[in-house]
Design a protein around this motif. Sequence first.
Motif: not given
Length: 481
Positions: A159, A379, A439, A99-103, A164, A476, A174, A224
């Motif tokens: 945060s 956190r 995590y 989706g975003t490529g954050h991961g 995504g 991932r 989280l 998905v």
Amino acid sequence: MSLPTAALETASTARSTVSNPSRTTLSGVTLDAAVDDLAALLDGAVIRPADPDWDAARAAWQLGVDQRPVAVVLARSEADIARTLRLAARMGIRVAPQGTGHGAAAVGDLSDAILLRTAALSYVVVDAVQRTATVGAGATWGDVLAAAAPHGLSGLSGSSGTVGVVGYCLGGGLGWLGRLHGLGAHSVLSARVALPGGAVVVASASEHADLWWALRGGGGAGVVTELTVRLYDVPRLTAGSLWWPRERADEVLKAWSRLLPSLPREITSTARVLRFPDIDALPPAIRGGEFILVQAAVAGSPWLADRLLAPLRALGPAMDDVAPVSPDALGQLAMDPPDPSAGVAEGVILSSLDDAAIESWLAALDSDDCSGVVAAEFRHLGGALAPGSVDDAALTGIDGAVAAVAVAPATPETSLATAAAMVDVALASLGPWIGDQQYANFVERPTSERALVGVAVDRLDTVRMTYDPDGTVVRRHGPTD
Ligand SMILES: Cc1cc2nc3c(=O)[nH]c(=O)nc-3n(C[C@H](O)[C@H](O)[C@H](O)COP(=O)(O)OP(=O)(O)OC[C@H]3O[C@@H](n4cnc5c(N)ncnc54)[C@H](O)[C@@H]3O)c2cc1C
């Protein structure tokens, strides 16, 4: 929808033959020709290495990751996703949904895969009566928070509003309302999932319940295309930050850690050491400064927030912006950078947090070895985030007292490798307190799935044997050890 003629001509081939698509011949059909056929069918587009927009198409949000897939599909519909999977299954290549490529850092090599970008599928449909949001595969939490807030509702975002919904929930999720309502994964009510070969199924508690279970924090199987998540009433929300100069970090962190056991589920908080760059874009009060912050979201009135935060306010913060907020403010509370960037962020779960851990953490952060770490945070976990809150999810909770995360950007002076080494030094300082479970969303290097979800890994393998036996869809943290 009919299949590309060329793709129909063949089936099995070794994945290792795909490294040069123009030369790969499958019963006389090159992968290039099959991708041409796919391009003609898509509502979206295929971008190939020779195309002028190749670098933009393959770039992840995490700019430090050099993704080099066979081709990039920019999907505009569920049918595009199914078409891509159908081609991949027949040509013997893999598909990496993103989706975003954050991961992106935890995905690994894509030289035998099509990168399937879903960002254009960013629709959000809120049902204020049922308190649900149905979102396309590319929707971000910012999209959901903005659509839900006018109804007094919120999703279980983390945060950053730029993350995504799908990737976040598949890894756990989280967020700011976590101690009250649990992991984002546990808010997943149903999903539409495209499987290798192109069939689309619904996964929920009553249909394909094994796949639904795997999607709830276990990475899932298939791609998905749409997710329905539960929204939560947030009639009153009080949130913000207490700021002190960096020199007060030891005192503030110890006070915060002593407060944690007494805090109710209504409050989720973090304690962060932040270094701000010396740039014009920042207000003078924080520009180039170093601070210790406690940031909190309280699902309740300012009066409740005042009562819970009183022991910290007694330490005399230099700035205090805790106030009633709209639920969509949660996406900006952490002040995460809004734009793609290159850097390293890793996190660990701590079994406990005591004075010695805090001293070790701050000593590491003060050393030259961590000079490029710009954010280092704890956190608070527990409450509805603890294991056992639900039993129908691959990830039933996070077993620990706090999560610790360190972030170092790559800069002209700091290479990505140096940034990674600095993050490693910071996290290594917490070694004695690091628990067995890690995590997924905070682990950016491909990691053994067993360390992420424990014994659920065996059941996940069974689910994947059912829905994706050839491992067509790239995940991932990849295959288990
Ligand atoms: C600035 C920042 C802040 C963050 N804050 C938090 C936080 O507060 N809490 C938290 O839990 N995590 C947080 N994360 C981590 C984040 O949740 C993970 O990186 C997550 O994987 C991102 O999901 P995404 O969809 O944005 O990323 P993507 O890179 O697009 O997706 C990540 C992975 O999810 C899977 N995936 C994505 N789309 C699909 C699909 N349609 N079908 C099947 N699989 C798919 C793939 O395996 C993909 O590699 C943060 C990350 C960043 C960079």
